[in-house]
Design an enzyme around this catalytic site. Structure first.
Site, PDB file in Angstrom:
ATOM      1  N   ASN A 160      -3.443  -4.269   4.929  1.00  0.00           N
ATOM      2  CA  ASN A 160      -2.196  -5.030   5.326  1.00  0.00           C
ATOM      3  C   ASN A 160      -1.615  -3.630   6.553  1.00  0.00           C
ATOM      4  O   ASN A 160      -1.095  -3.820   7.430  1.00  0.00           O
ATOM      5  CB  ASN A 160      -0.924  -4.900   4.511  1.00  0.00           C
ATOM      6  CG  ASN A 160      -0.997  -6.177   3.726  1.00  0.00           C
ATOM      7  OD1 ASN A 160      -1.467  -7.389   4.541  1.00  0.00           O
ATOM      8  ND2 ASN A 160      -0.540  -6.551   2.632  1.00  0.00           N
ATOM      9  N   HIS A 172      -0.070  -7.645   8.249  1.00  0.00           N
ATOM     10  CA  HIS A 172       0.136  -8.769   7.519  1.00  0.00           C
ATOM     11  C   HIS A 172      -0.369 -10.192   7.650  1.00  0.00           C
ATOM     12  O   HIS A 172      -0.565 -10.726   6.681  1.00  0.00           O
ATOM     13  CB  HIS A 172       1.786  -8.799   6.825  1.00  0.00           C
ATOM     14  CG  HIS A 172       2.237  -7.777   6.373  1.00  0.00           C
ATOM     15  ND1 HIS A 172       2.191  -7.510   4.858  1.00  0.00           N
ATOM     16  CD2 HIS A 172       2.884  -6.485   6.466  1.00  0.00           C
ATOM     17  CE1 HIS A 172       2.951  -6.406   4.663  1.00  0.00           C
ATOM     18  NE2 HIS A 172       3.220  -5.652   5.696  1.00  0.00           N
ATOM     19  N   GLU A 193      -0.694  -9.820  -4.425  1.00  0.00           N
ATOM     20  CA  GLU A 193      -2.154 -10.017  -4.534  1.00  0.00           C
ATOM     21  C   GLU A 193      -2.918 -10.056  -5.874  1.00  0.00           C
ATOM     22  O   GLU A 193      -4.001  -9.551  -6.002  1.00  0.00           O
ATOM     23  CB  GLU A 193      -2.961  -8.849  -3.791  1.00  0.00           C
ATOM     24  CG  GLU A 193      -2.586  -7.196  -4.314  1.00  0.00           C
ATOM     25  CD  GLU A 193      -1.434  -6.792  -3.875  1.00  0.00           C
ATOM     26  OE1 GLU A 193      -1.358  -5.340  -3.792  1.00  0.00           O
ATOM     27  OE2 GLU A 193      -0.564  -7.289  -3.353  1.00  0.00           O
TER      28      GLU A 193
END
Length: 313
Positions: free
Chosen positions: A185, A190, A220
Site C-alpha cells: 500500500n 491502495h 489483510e
C-alpha cells in the site's frame, strides 16, 4: 424461450412445434401428460408450458395440479389448450393452476399473444430471482475479494462447531495474515493493494475444498474453516495454501513482486469442547508465532495448559 408442449395428437403437435420454432423458441415436445410431468420435474425444465386438456392417462388438469405442488424458484407459466369453453370448465382449469388458455383449433396469432404475456411474467420472475440472489450475495460476500465476509465466515465456523459437538468430528481453523502488506500500500497505493488482496483471495480459494469455507476476516487477514481432517491434515492443507501464494510471483498491472503469508492452525480436538471464540484465539496466537518465527510459515496452535487448582488461603 424454451417451451414444453404436451399434445397427444401427432399432427397438432407437429403444427405447434413448427409454429413456435419459427418464432425462435426451443421446444420440448411430449405426447401425453405422463411424459410432460416427468419432464417438468427436472431442474432444467422449461418455464413456459402448453398442455392439451384432454390426453390419455394423465390429462392437462392433472399435470397442472401436480406442477403447482413442486417447490420451484420460478413458477412455470401454463397455457391450456382446450375445446371446452364453458364457464365451469374454465374455472376448473384455473383452479388447477393454469395461467391462461387457448381454444382449439388453435389460432396462431392468439397463441403468440398469450405466450408473450407468459414470457413477460416468466422474465419478471427470473429478474426478481437474480435480484434476490444478488442481495443475498451482498449480505454474505466481501465486496473486494468475493470471499465470505466476516459475519458469514464466523457463522460458518459457529455452525461447524455445533456439528462437531454432535458428531465428535474435528473442525479446524486457519488464521491467515499477509506478510508486509503495508509495504504494498505504501509503495504502490491502495488501489493496487486491493487488486493484490483480490488475487490472494482467488489463489487461496483455489486450494480450499468446495465443502469447506474461506472468508475475509478483516483488512489483510483471512479465515479458513477446514472439516474432514485432523489437526495434522489441517496443517498440511494450510501449507498448500501458503505454497500457492509463495511459489508464483504476482503480476498486478505490470508490477511484479513476491508475496507470502503466515498461517496459524487450531483444531477442536485440542480443547474439551469446540468453541469458536477459543479456536479463533488459538489460531490467532499461532499465526503471530509464525510471524515472529520468520513469516511465510505455518504454525500449529499449542495445546492449552490445564488450569491449576487454586491454593487454599
Amino acid at each position: 424461450m424454451r417451451i414444453l408442449i404436451a399434445e397427444d395428437d401427432a399432427v397438432a403437435r407437429r403444427i405447434l412445434v413448427n409454429l413456435l420454432q419459427k418464432r425462435g423458441h426451443e421446444i420440448t415436445a411430449t405426447c401425453d401428460g405422463t411424459q410432460a410431468w416427468n419432464a417438468l420435474q427436472r431442474d432444467d425444465a422449461p418455464h413456459l408450458v402448453i398442455l392439451d386438456w384432454i390426453m390419455p392417462g394423465m390429462d392437462g388438469i392433472d399435470v397442472c395440479r401436480r406442477l403447482r405442488t413442486l417447490d420451484k424458484d420460478i413458477s412455470p407459466y401454463v397455457l391450456l389448450l382446450t375445446g371446452m369453453s364453458g364457464k365451469d370448465d374454465l374455472i376448473k382449469g384455473f383452479d388447477a393452476g393454469a395461467d391462461d388458455y387457448v381454444k382449439k383449433p388453435c389460432d396462431a396469432d392468439e397463441l403468440f399473444v398469450r405466450l408473450r404475456a407468459g414470457e413477460r411474467i416468466v422474465n419478471l420472475q427470473i429478474e426478481s430471482l437474480a435480484a434476490r440472489d444478488a442481495l443475498r450475495k451482498l449480505a454474505t460476500n466481501d465486496f473486494l475479494t468475493g470471499l465470505r465476509n466476516r459475519a458469514a465466515i464466523l457463522d460458518d465456523l459457529s455452525r461447524e462447531c455445533r456439528r462437531s459437538s454432535r458428531s465428535n468430528l474435528p473442525v479446524n481453523v486457519v488464521m491467515v495474515d499477509v506478510d508486509h502488506f503495508k509495504r504494498i500500500n505504501d509503495t504502490y497505493g491502495h488501489l493496487l493493494g486491493d487488486k493484490v488482496l483480490a488475487e490472494l483471495a482467488n489463489r487461496m480459494a483455489s486450494e480450499v475444498r468446495s465443502y469447506e469455507a474461506i472468508g475475509r476476516y478483516g483488512g489483510e487477514e483471512f479465515l479458513i474453516v477446514l472439516t474432514g481432517c485432523d489437526s495434522q491434515g489441517a496443517v498440511e492443507q494450510a501449507d498448500r495454501v501458503r505454497r500457492r501464494i509463495a511459489e508464483e510471483r504476482f503480476d498486478i498491472q505490470g508490477v511484479k513482486f513476491d508475496m507470502t503469508i503466515s498461517l496459524g492452525v487450531a483444531s477442536s480436538w485440542q480443547i474439551a469442547e469446540p468453541r469458536e471464540e477459543l479456536l479463533l484465539e488459538m489460531a490467532d496466537a499461532a499465526m503471530y508465532r509464525a510471524k515472529r518465527n520468520g513469516r511465510n510459515r505455518v504454525e500449529a496452535a499449542k495445546p492449552l495448559a490445564p488450569l491449576m487448582p487454586l491454593s487454599p488461603r
